[in-house]
Design a protein around this motif. Structure first.
Motif, PDB file in Angstrom:
ATOM      1  N   LEU A 185      98.161  76.989  81.186  1.00  0.00           N
ATOM      2  CA  LEU A 185      98.673  76.987  79.813  1.00  0.00           C
ATOM      3  C   LEU A 185      99.133  78.375  79.374  1.00  0.00           C
ATOM      4  N   CYS A 187      98.288  79.642  72.037  1.00  0.00           N
ATOM      5  CA  CYS A 187      98.956  79.206  73.253  1.00  0.00           C
ATOM      6  C   CYS A 187     100.380  78.751  72.918  1.00  0.00           C
ATOM      7  N   LYS A 190     102.438  77.159  75.028  1.00  0.00           N
ATOM      8  CA  LYS A 190     102.791  75.907  75.696  1.00  0.00           C
ATOM      9  C   LYS A 190     102.109  74.738  74.988  1.00  0.00           C
ATOM     10  N   THR A 212      99.651  71.875  74.200  1.00  0.00           N
ATOM     11  CA  THR A 212      98.250  71.738  74.594  1.00  0.00           C
ATOM     12  C   THR A 212      97.720  70.305  74.470  1.00  0.00           C
TER      13      THR A 212
END
Length: 147
Positions: A80, A118, A120, A122
């Protein structure tokens, strides 16, 4: 988690370290070697006994499941965040804390808050993690055995 059986340690201790003796063998030196080898064997046995005490206080199957889950989490977080574990931002996912949550929605919310940095998506990770912890139980601290 590493499990030490002590077999090779005891053999090395009893054998004097695998032939590392130097010089001639006098009666006193030989006797000291055997005394120190015997002491080393006793020490290894005591260490093994102490390790055994620690592991019986927890359910080994539950510990194994937890370890596999934690390894999976580290691997997934690496994907991730797109980096190795050492370079990863300080992300702490407390499994026991998730298990304390009242329901799946509260667990998902805690995970989303943890992964807010994050870049990306999740959602898949959260869904898979929630599926993996379903049915797990919280690890309680070890109980002292009464003698």
């Amino acid at each position: 988690m590493s499990v030490a059986t002590g077999g090779s340690e005891a053999a090395a201790a009893a054998g004097g370290g695998g032939g590392n003796r130097s010089g001639g063998s006098s009666g006193s030196s030989s006797r000291e070697d055997s005394v120190s080898a015997a002491a080393a064997v006793v020490q290894v046995q005591q260490r093994r006994h102490q390790q055994g005490k620690v592991t019986v206080k927890y359910d080994r199957k539950e510990l194994r499941k937890r370890l596999v889950l934690e390894e999976w989490i580290v691997e997934q977080l690496g994907q991730l965040y797109g980096c190795e574990e050492e370079e990863m931002p300080d992300v702490e996912i407390d499994i026991d804390d998730l298990l304390d949550a009242a329901n799946e929605e509260e667990r998902a919310l805690k995970l989303q808050e943890t992964l807010v940095d994050c870049y990306k998506p999740t959602e898949e990770f959260i869904k898979e993690l929630l599926a993996r912890i379903r049915g797990m139980r919280k690890l309680s601290p070890p109980q002292k055995k009464s003698i």
